[in-house]
Design a protein around this motif. Structure first.
Motif, PDB file in Angstrom:
ATOM      1  N   SER A  91      -5.492   0.527  -9.418  1.00  0.00           N
ATOM      2  CA  SER A  91      -4.204  -0.448  -9.174  1.00  0.00           C
ATOM      3  C   SER A  91      -3.425  -0.872 -10.368  1.00  0.00           C
ATOM      4  O   SER A  91      -4.264  -1.718 -10.973  1.00  0.00           O
ATOM      5  N   ASP A 143      -5.611  -0.743  -3.953  1.00  0.00           N
ATOM      6  CA  ASP A 143      -4.486  -1.209  -3.446  1.00  0.00           C
ATOM      7  C   ASP A 143      -4.595  -2.204  -2.468  1.00  0.00           C
ATOM      8  O   ASP A 143      -4.105  -3.179  -2.327  1.00  0.00           O
ATOM      9  N   ILE A 146       0.826  -1.175  -0.108  1.00  0.00           N
ATOM     10  CA  ILE A 146       0.172   0.086  -0.018  1.00  0.00           C
ATOM     11  C   ILE A 146       0.868   1.399  -0.091  1.00  0.00           C
ATOM     12  O   ILE A 146       0.833   2.195  -0.521  1.00  0.00           O
ATOM     13  N   GLY A 205      -7.986   4.588  -4.923  1.00  0.00           N
ATOM     14  CA  GLY A 205      -6.772   4.131  -5.289  1.00  0.00           C
ATOM     15  C   GLY A 205      -6.535   3.137  -4.065  1.00  0.00           C
ATOM     16  O   GLY A 205      -6.023   2.034  -4.076  1.00  0.00           O
ATOM     17  N   THR A 240       6.667  -7.074  -7.237  1.00  0.00           N
ATOM     18  CA  THR A 240       5.888  -6.137  -6.961  1.00  0.00           C
ATOM     19  C   THR A 240       6.772  -4.725  -7.538  1.00  0.00           C
ATOM     20  O   THR A 240       6.432  -3.909  -8.209  1.00  0.00           O
ATOM     21  N   ARG A 300       1.562   6.217  -7.326  1.00  0.00           N
ATOM     22  CA  ARG A 300       0.360   6.943  -7.561  1.00  0.00           C
ATOM     23  C   ARG A 300       0.847   8.390  -7.667  1.00  0.00           C
ATOM     24  O   ARG A 300       0.486   9.297  -8.148  1.00  0.00           O
ATOM     25  N   SER A 307       2.341   1.728  -3.456  1.00  0.00           N
ATOM     26  CA  SER A 307       1.275   2.068  -4.320  1.00  0.00           C
ATOM     27  C   SER A 307       1.041   3.554  -4.157  1.00  0.00           C
ATOM     28  O   SER A 307       0.878   4.135  -5.277  1.00  0.00           O
ATOM     29  N   THR A 336      -5.911  -5.333  -3.995  1.00  0.00           N
ATOM     30  CA  THR A 336      -5.135  -6.341  -4.436  1.00  0.00           C
ATOM     31  C   THR A 336      -3.918  -6.563  -3.670  1.00  0.00           C
ATOM     32  O   THR A 336      -3.604  -7.827  -3.854  1.00  0.00           O
ATOM     33  N   GLY A 337      -3.685  -6.027  -2.467  1.00  0.00           N
ATOM     34  CA  GLY A 337      -2.736  -6.773  -1.690  1.00  0.00           C
ATOM     35  C   GLY A 337      -3.267  -7.950  -0.942  1.00  0.00           C
ATOM     36  O   GLY A 337      -2.665  -8.769  -0.620  1.00  0.00           O
TER      37      GLY A 337
END
Length: 648
Positions: free
Chosen positions: A215, A56, A20, A52, A99, A27, A23, A59-60
Motif C-alpha cells: 500500500s 490496504d 479499499i 494488497g 488520499t 493497484r 486502492s 492502512t484504512g
C-alpha cells in the motif's frame, strides 16, 4: 454486525470502503503498467491482490483510528449538533483530498521509479520547492487539482445519496456500543502499525509483484521510520578483524603499503617518477544510462558528441554506478566507498571533514569547487561539499547562515538564460565553470571541479533552438545534455588552460533502476570517460569497474603518490580483479565476475550467477569466500564511517 452500518460509524466504514476500492483501482492501473515489462503468473496476480487487500485494510484502519476515537468520546447530545456535522464533513472531505493526492502521487512516482513509495518519496517531501515546481512543470497541475476536487465531490455525493451522512448524524449509538466498535478499529490499527512490516509484501523474486502487494501510504511511513539501518543490527556479519583482513587483501596492489592498524584500510599508494598535475573538470551527468549511447547499442543518435568522445578517450566501457540517486553517485565519486544501508553519507549527520577525493587534490595544491545549477541545499549537498574541502557555486535563492570550510558563491541572474525547477540549464552552468576557470588560471591556481548537471531530469526542459528534438522528453534532454557538453569542450579548446586540463564525463546513476529482477544489474551500467589526458593513448577499459575506481585509476595515470582510505582501486594494476558494489537503500550487492551476492535486512543473504548477455540472474550456491568478501566490504565501510575513522 449490520448495526454498525446504521450507527454513527457509517461515515468511517464508508471511508474505509472508499479507500479499499480506490486502492484496488490504483493497484490495477499499476498492474497494467507493469504487465508491459514483466510477466505474471496467475498465482502471483492472486497473491498481490490478496496481500494488497490486507495492507490496504490495515492502512484504512490506521487512517480512521483517530476518528474512531473521536466517535467514542463525543456524547450523542454533541454529536447531533450542527457544528459537529461541519467538523466531520470538513474532516471527511480533507481526508478524501489527501488520499486522492496520495493515489495520484503513487501513479507519478511509479512512472518515475516503478516502485511504491520509498526513501526517495520521504526525501522529496522535505524539499517542497523543487518537487512542487517539478510537478507543475511536468503535469497540468490546475487540471489535476480540479480533477481531484471533482472526484472528492463525486464521492461525497455518493455518500449523500446512500444516506451515509444522514445515518451517522441521526443515530443514537450508546457508549458501550461505541466502545466495542471503536475498539474494533483502534486496536487492530495499533497492532497493524506496530507488528506488520512492509517487507512482508516482499516474498517472491518478482519485484513488480512485491511492489504491487504494498500500500502506497503504508510504504511511505515505513520508509520514513526506517530511514537509516544499522548494519550490525540487520545484516550478516563476520568477525571485525577477519573482515578488515579480507578487504585489505582485496585492496592490495603492487604499489600499496598499509598502515599498522588492523581495523583500518589506510594505506600509502606509491606513484611513479613521472608526475603530471593537470586541472581536472569532472562533469557528473544526471541520469546518463549507458544504453543512451550508440556504443551500447542505442540507435536513436541522441549522444553523437559523447560517442565521439568515448572513442577518443580513456573509456570505462563496463562501469557500474553504486546506487540509484544523485547523492549515491556523489558519495561514490568523492568518498570512494560502497553504498552503506540507509541514506547516502552525503545526507547523513556527522559527514564533515571526511577523507575525500577533494582532500587528495588539496594536498597536491588544488582548489576544489562544487558547481550545481540548482539550490545546493537540496539533498544536503552544500553542507557535504562545503565541509569537505570544496568551495560551492550554486543557484541558491539566498545565502544560508551556515559556515563552510570553503566559500559559497551564488550564480547571478545575468548568467542564466534558462531555468526550470531543478536549476539552470547545462549550457549555463558550463559557462559559469569557464568564467571560474579563467579567473583561477590568471591567479596561477590548479583547480579540481565537480560539476553536477540538471537538464536530464524531469521535466526534461531546456532552451529552444539548440537541438532538433522537443523539450519535455527524456530523449530530448539527453540529446541537449550531449549538445551542451560538446559545446563546452569546443569552447574551452581555445583557452590557455585547456592543454593542462583533464575532462572527466561520468554519470551519477542510470535513468531507471527498475527491472524484472530485485536488483537489475543492467540498470546500474553507466558510461565514463577521461579526455585530454596528456601522454596517454586512447584505450577502452572493458574490465568490469565501479564508480569508486575512477580516481584511483586517474591518479595512477598521473603517477601520484597519495594516502588512501578509499575502497576504489586502480583498474589498470596487474593485480586488479573485477568487482562492483551496487545498492538500494536496503539491498547491498557485491558482484565479482558473474558471482552475485545480495545482502538484505534480517541477515538475509541471496546468491546468484549473473548472465550479462541475457540479463539474467539465477539462484546459485556460491563459495563462502565470495559471500564473506561481500559482507566484509559493507561491514567495514559501515564501521569506518560510524566510528569516525573516515575523517582525515
Amino acid at each position: 454486525m449490520n448495526q454498525i452500518f446504521k450507527s454513527r460509524y457509517s461515515i468511517l466504514l464508508g471511508f474505509i470502503a472508499y479507500f479499499i476500492l480506490f486502492s484496488f483501482i490504483i493497484r490495477s492501473i499499476l498492474f497494467v503498467s507493469a504487465a508491459q515489462k514483466a510477466e505474471f503468473t496467475f498465482l502471483e496476480v492472486i497473491r498481490f491482490y490478496f496481500v494488497g487487500l490486507f495492507f490496504d485494510l490495515g492502512t484504512g484502519l490506521i487512517l480512521s483510528a483517530f476518528y474512531a476515537l473521536y466517535l467514542l468520546i463525543i456524547p450523542n447530545r454533541f454529536y447531533h449538533k450542527r457544528w459537529n456535522r461541519m467538523i466531520c464533513l470538513s474532516s471527511f472531505f480533507i481526508f478524501l483530498i489527501i488520499t486522492l493526492f496520495s493515489f495520484f502521487a503513487e501513479l507519478t512516482f511509479w512512472q518515475e521509479f516503478e516502485s511504491r513509495f520509498n526513501f526517495i518519496a520521504v526525501d522529496y517531501l522535505i524539499y517542497t520547492y523543487e518537487v512542487i515546481h517539478n510537478i507543475n512543470e511536468s503535469y497540468p497541475l490546475p487540471l489535476l487539482i480540479g480533477g481531484m476536487l471533482l472526484i472528492a465531490i463525486g464521492v461525497t455525493y455518493v455518500f449523500h445519496k446512500l444516506k451515509i451522512f444522514n445515518t451517522s448524524f441521526t443515530s443514537q449509538t450508546r457508549f458501550k456500543t461505541r466502545l466495542v466498535y471503536s475498539s474494533l478499529i483502534i486496536i487492530p490499527a495499533i497492532l497493524f502499525s506496530l507488528i506488520v512490516k512492509n517487507s512482508w509484501a516482499e516474498q517472491g523474486n518478482n519485484r513488480y509483484t512485491n511492489e504491487l502487494s504494498k500500500s502506497g501510504i503504508y510504504s511511505f511511513f515505513a520508509a520514513f521510520k526506517n530511514n537509516e539501518l544499522n548494519y550490525h543490527d540487520f545484516y550478516s556479519l563476520i568477525g571485525n578483524k577477519d573482515a578488515f583482513t579480507l578487504v585489505k587483501k582485496e585492496l592490495t596492489e603492487s604499489n600499496t603499503t598499509f598502515k599498522n592498524d588492523s581495523l583500518s584500510i589506510l594505506r600509502n599508494i606509491k606513484g611513479t617518477d613521472s608526475v603530471y598535475k593537470p586541472n581536472v573538470i569532472m562533469i557528473t551527468v544526471e541520469s546518463l544510462s549507458a544504453d543512451f549511447l550508440a556504443h551500447y547499442g542505442n540507435t536513436q543518435h541522441i549522444t553523437p558528441r559523447l560517442d565521439t568522445f568515448a572513442n577518443n578517450s580513456v573509456f570505462f566501457s563496463n562501469m557500474y554506478a553504486t546506487g540509484t540517486r544523485t547523492v549515491r553517485g556523489m558519495e561514490a565519486l568523492t568518498l570512494g566507498i560502497p553504498p552503506t544501508p540507509g541514506s547516502s553519507i552525503v545526507r547523513r549527520m556527522d559527514n564533515e571533514h571526511l577523507f575525500t577525493v577533494g582532500h587528495v587534490f588539496k594536498e597536491k595544491g588544488y582548489v576544489n569547487t562544487f558547481f550545481y545549477g540548482g539550490d545546493g541545499y537540496f539533498d544536503n549537498m552544500n553542507h557535504f561539499f562545503g565541509n569537505n574541502g570544496y568551495n560551492i557555486v550554486d543557484r541558491g535563492r539566498k545565502l544560508l547562515n551556515e559556515n563552510y570550510d570553503g566559500t559559497r558563491m551564488l550564480i547571478p541572474d545575468n548568467d542564466v538564460t534558462f531555468e526550470n525547477a531543478w536549476g539552470i540549464c547545462d549550457g549555463d552552468i558550463f559557462n559559469v565553470v569557464i568564467k571560474d576557470a579563467d579567473q583561477k588560471y590568471k591567479k596561477g591556481q590548479l583547480f579540481n571541479n565537480f560539476i553536477m548537471t540538471t537538464s536530464n531530469h524531469r521535466p526534461y526542459t531546456f532552451p529552444n533552438n539548440k537541438i532538433d528534438m522537443a523539450s519535455g522528453t527524456r530523449e530530448g534532454a539527453v540529446k541537449y545534455t550531449d549538445y551542451a557538453i560538446g559545446q563546452f569542450i569546443d569552447q574551452i579548446k581555445n583557452k590557455p588552460w585547456f592543454k593542462n586540463t583533464v575532462i572527466i564525463i561520468v554519470a551519477d546513476h542510470c535513468a531507471s533502476s527498475a527491472g524484472k529482477n530485485e536488483i537489475d544489474i543492467s540498470k546500474y551500467q553507466i558510461p565514463c570517460m577521461i579526455l585530454n589526458l596528456k601522454n596517454t593513448e586512447k584505450m577502452n577499459i572493458s574490465k568490469m569497474t565501479s564508480q569508486i575506481d575512477l580516481f584511483p585509476t586517474l591518479w595512477s595515470l598521473l603517477g601520484w603518490d597519495y594516502t588512501s582510505e578509499f575502497y576504489g582501486k586502480n583498474v589498470l594494476d596487474k593485480k586488479y580483479e573485477s568487482r562492483v558494489f551496487l545498492g538500494t537503500y536496503q539491498k547491498l550487492v557485491y558482484m565479482k565476475g558473474d558471482s552475485l551476492v545480495i545482502l538484505s535486512p534480517q541477515r538475509k543473504v541471496d546468491t546468484y550467477l549473473y548472465n550479462k548477455a541475457k540479463n539474467e540472474q539465477k539462484p546459485f550456491v556460491l563459495p563462502k569466500a565470495i559471500i564473506n568478501q561481500g559482507i566484509a566490504n559493507y561491514q567495514t565501510a559501515f564501521d569506518l564511517f560510524k566510528d569516525g575513522k573516515l575523517r582525515y
